[in-house]
Design a protein around this motif. Structure first.
Motif, PDB file in Angstrom:
ATOM      1  N   ALA A  41      27.158 -49.421 111.588  1.00  0.00           N
ATOM      2  CA  ALA A  41      26.364 -49.401 112.828  1.00  0.00           C
ATOM      3  C   ALA A  41      26.804 -50.532 113.758  1.00  0.00           C
ATOM      4  O   ALA A  41      26.047 -50.971 114.610  1.00  0.00           O
ATOM      5  N   ALA A  59      32.154 -50.285 116.595  1.00  0.00           N
ATOM      6  CA  ALA A  59      32.910 -49.032 116.517  1.00  0.00           C
ATOM      7  C   ALA A  59      31.957 -47.859 116.281  1.00  0.00           C
ATOM      8  O   ALA A  59      32.080 -46.801 116.908  1.00  0.00           O
ATOM      9  N   ASN A  95      23.790 -47.366 107.035  1.00  0.00           N
ATOM     10  CA  ASN A  95      24.177 -48.779 107.206  1.00  0.00           C
ATOM     11  C   ASN A  95      23.438 -49.682 106.234  1.00  0.00           C
ATOM     12  O   ASN A  95      22.311 -49.417 105.835  1.00  0.00           O
ATOM     13  N   ARG A  96      24.130 -50.767 105.858  1.00  0.00           N
ATOM     14  CA  ARG A  96      23.590 -51.751 104.917  1.00  0.00           C
ATOM     15  C   ARG A  96      22.415 -52.495 105.541  1.00  0.00           C
ATOM     16  O   ARG A  96      21.363 -52.631 104.933  1.00  0.00           O
ATOM     17  N   THR A  97      22.569 -52.939 106.776  1.00  0.00           N
ATOM     18  CA  THR A  97      21.505 -53.698 107.447  1.00  0.00           C
ATOM     19  C   THR A  97      20.608 -52.732 108.221  1.00  0.00           C
ATOM     20  O   THR A  97      21.060 -52.058 109.153  1.00  0.00           O
ATOM     21  N   ARG A 141      20.050 -52.988 112.267  1.00  0.00           N
ATOM     22  CA  ARG A 141      21.186 -52.556 113.065  1.00  0.00           C
ATOM     23  C   ARG A 141      21.308 -51.029 113.086  1.00  0.00           C
ATOM     24  O   ARG A 141      21.533 -50.414 114.120  1.00  0.00           O
ATOM     25  N   VAL A 154      38.232 -45.401 110.872  1.00  0.00           N
ATOM     26  CA  VAL A 154      38.585 -46.128 112.102  1.00  0.00           C
ATOM     27  C   VAL A 154      39.650 -47.191 111.830  1.00  0.00           C
ATOM     28  O   VAL A 154      40.261 -47.708 112.756  1.00  0.00           O
TER      29      VAL A 154
HETATM   30  P1  NDP Z   1      31.283 -54.853 113.374  1.00  0.00           P
HETATM   31  O1  NDP Z   1      31.379 -56.190 112.725  1.00  0.00           O
HETATM   32  O2  NDP Z   1      30.606 -54.711 114.676  1.00  0.00           O
HETATM   33  O3  NDP Z   1      30.564 -53.829 112.333  1.00  0.00           O
HETATM   34  C1  NDP Z   1      30.967 -53.756 110.993  1.00  0.00           C
HETATM   35  C2  NDP Z   1      30.160 -52.684 110.265  1.00  0.00           C
HETATM   36  O4  NDP Z   1      30.657 -52.571 108.927  1.00  0.00           O
HETATM   37  C3  NDP Z   1      28.679 -52.998 110.149  1.00  0.00           C
HETATM   38  O5  NDP Z   1      27.937 -51.815 110.222  1.00  0.00           O
HETATM   39  C4  NDP Z   1      28.581 -53.606 108.745  1.00  0.00           C
HETATM   40  O6  NDP Z   1      27.311 -53.446 108.153  1.00  0.00           O
HETATM   41  C5  NDP Z   1      29.587 -52.774 108.008  1.00  0.00           C
HETATM   42  N1  NDP Z   1      30.115 -53.427 106.819  1.00  0.00           N
HETATM   43  C6  NDP Z   1      31.055 -54.406 106.772  1.00  0.00           C
HETATM   44  N2  NDP Z   1      31.285 -54.764 105.491  1.00  0.00           N
HETATM   45  C7  NDP Z   1      30.444 -54.017 104.721  1.00  0.00           C
HETATM   46  C8  NDP Z   1      30.222 -53.919 103.314  1.00  0.00           C
HETATM   47  N3  NDP Z   1      30.891 -54.678 102.443  1.00  0.00           N
HETATM   48  N4  NDP Z   1      29.308 -53.013 102.877  1.00  0.00           N
HETATM   49  C9  NDP Z   1      28.629 -52.235 103.736  1.00  0.00           C
HETATM   50  N5  NDP Z   1      28.798 -52.281 105.090  1.00  0.00           N
HETATM   51  C10 NDP Z   1      29.696 -53.151 105.569  1.00  0.00           C
HETATM   52  O7  NDP Z   1      32.786 -54.343 113.448  1.00  0.00           O
HETATM   53  P2  NDP Z   1      33.391 -53.197 114.416  1.00  0.00           P
HETATM   54  O8  NDP Z   1      32.454 -52.076 114.482  1.00  0.00           O
HETATM   55  O9  NDP Z   1      33.852 -53.832 115.660  1.00  0.00           O
HETATM   56  O10 NDP Z   1      34.695 -52.799 113.586  1.00  0.00           O
HETATM   57  C11 NDP Z   1      34.591 -52.009 112.418  1.00  0.00           C
HETATM   58  C12 NDP Z   1      35.964 -51.501 112.054  1.00  0.00           C
HETATM   59  O11 NDP Z   1      36.436 -50.663 113.100  1.00  0.00           O
HETATM   60  C13 NDP Z   1      37.012 -52.599 111.867  1.00  0.00           C
HETATM   61  O12 NDP Z   1      37.762 -52.298 110.714  1.00  0.00           O
HETATM   62  C14 NDP Z   1      37.914 -52.450 113.100  1.00  0.00           C
HETATM   63  O13 NDP Z   1      39.246 -52.779 112.806  1.00  0.00           O
HETATM   64  C15 NDP Z   1      37.799 -50.961 113.379  1.00  0.00           C
HETATM   65  N6  NDP Z   1      38.054 -50.594 114.762  1.00  0.00           N
HETATM   66  C16 NDP Z   1      39.056 -49.691 115.000  1.00  0.00           C
HETATM   67  C17 NDP Z   1      39.344 -49.282 116.278  1.00  0.00           C
HETATM   68  C18 NDP Z   1      40.461 -48.294 116.495  1.00  0.00           C
HETATM   69  O14 NDP Z   1      40.808 -48.078 117.664  1.00  0.00           O
HETATM   70  N7  NDP Z   1      41.021 -47.680 115.465  1.00  0.00           N
HETATM   71  C19 NDP Z   1      38.602 -49.782 117.447  1.00  0.00           C
HETATM   72  C20 NDP Z   1      37.531 -50.702 117.094  1.00  0.00           C
HETATM   73  C21 NDP Z   1      37.292 -51.089 115.798  1.00  0.00           C
HETATM   74  P3  NDP Z   1      26.095 -54.467 108.464  1.00  0.00           P
HETATM   75  O15 NDP Z   1      25.500 -54.048 109.781  1.00  0.00           O
HETATM   76  O16 NDP Z   1      25.184 -54.277 107.314  1.00  0.00           O
HETATM   77  O17 NDP Z   1      26.705 -55.845 108.523  1.00  0.00           O
END
Ligand code: NDP
Length: 285
Positions: free
Chosen positions: A134, A137, A157-159, A162, A228
């Motif tokens: 959440a 991306a 989503n974990r949190t 959000r 993604v």
């Molecule tokens: P954010 O930090 O905004 O969000 C990360 C999300 O991943 C949150 O929902 C988080 O959950 C979750 N998450 C992370 N680690 C864990 C875990 N161990 N267990 C469960 N949930 C987890 O990052 P972005 O959304 O900006 O980016 C996410 C990914 O998207 C990245 O890998 C980035 O490289 C990729 N990306 C790719 C793009 C492309 O064009 N291909 C463009 C933009 C991003 P919680 O809310 O609980 O913390």
């Protein structure tokens, strides 16, 4: 040797922190070169407390636009003159374009994802979608899928806060119904799901052995699994979905298309998609 008509290049780039490993410069510079444009893409480290100064600098130096990455995508809204309607819905901006003296915020992440879906090909209208994550991306993808007419969206989503916030935004601001699933144990994918999107950072380099905690046995051959993450291209998540017979879509298409949409916004010219793909494929091996 022919003389350039001007020695002044048009400037665009990216502000982020950390930023050094962001490969966008490679595809944008390859595109400028292919179209013989005297443009430069600069990869610029901007610390969170310096964003205001950086945006003022951008105006002062007449940049034509900028990409924003972590941690600036939301904070940048304060420094813009206008925000495109879908970027306002998402609540985040990844691309700024300058029109005259105005800086206009856009979000091309979700649009890039939608464009990548067309290559599969898959039309999101009426489809049941599960989005893991959440964050930025997930928000961009969820909003654009809803605006494109997705039938139902589940946010896992974990949190809780959000995830619930994104679900509330989808339910209030779009016609696509959405609901939230808290992600504390292994998540089963309902059999009527059409599209599963990993929009978390689980599996991103260097954490390449990780994959989202799903009951992979519930993924079936009629589903499409999308990641993604562009690095690595073949994530453990996609591998596991492929083993179940599902079609897969990696994160490279989204990355290329979101950049191509930005390229067109900045230069007014159609982006050389193949050139951009090849440039990034070389980066990711
Ligand atoms: P954010 O930090 O905004 O969000 C990360 C999300 O991943 C949150 O929902 C988080 O959950 C979750 N998450 C992370 N680690 C864990 C875990 N161990 N267990 C469960 N949930 C987890 O990052 P972005 O959304 O900006 O980016 C996410 C990914 O998207 C990245 O890998 C980035 O490289 C990729 N990306 C790719 C793009 C492309 O064009 N291909 C463009 C933009 C991003 P919680 O809310 O609980 O913390």
């Amino acid at each position: 040797m022919s003389q350039p008509t001007t020695y002044k290049a048009e400037l665009v780039g990216a502000f982020g922190h950390p930023i050094a490993e962001n490969p966008t410069v490679v595809m944008q510079e390859a595109a400028f070169h292919a179209l013989d444009l005297n443009w430069r893409y600069l990869t610029i480290e901007v610390y969170p407390q310096d964003l205001a100064a950086a945006m003022a600098g951008l105006r002062a130096m007449n940049f034509r636009g900028i990409n924003l990455t972590i941690p600036h995508k939301v904070e940048v809204l304060k420094y813009l003159d206008e925000v495109a309607p879908d970027a306002a819905l998402i609540g985040a901006v990844n691309t700024v374009r300058r029109v005259g003296n105005k800086l206009i915020g856009e979000n091309t992440d979700g649009k890039g994802f939608l464009r990548a879906l067309q290559d599969v090909p898959i039309d999101p209208r009426g489809k049941k979608v599960i989005i893991l994550g959440a964050g930025g991306a997930a928000k961009a993808i969820g909003m654009e899928l809803a605006l494109a007419g997705a039938g139902h969206i589940t946010i896992v989503n974990r949190t809780r806060e959000r995830g619930q916030e994104l679900v509330d935004a989808l339910n209030v601001k779009t016609r696509t119904p959405a609901h939230f699933v808290a992600w504390h144990t292994t998540c089963a994918i309902p059999p009527d799901t059409d599209i599963v999107v990993n929009a978390t950072s689980i599996g991103l380099f260097p954490d390449v052995e990780s994959k989202p905690d799903l009951a992979y046995g519930t993924i079936t051959a009629h589903m499409i699994a999308c990641d993604v993450i562009p690095n690595p291209l073949h994530t453990r998540f996609l591998q596991a979905a492929e083993d179940r017979g599902a079609k897969t879509l990696d994160g490279l298409g989204m990355l290329v298309y979101q950049g191509a949409i930005g390229f067109k916004m900045w230069t007014g010219q159609d982006a050389p998609i193949e050139v951009m793909y090849r440039a990034l494929q070389e980066v990711f091996g």
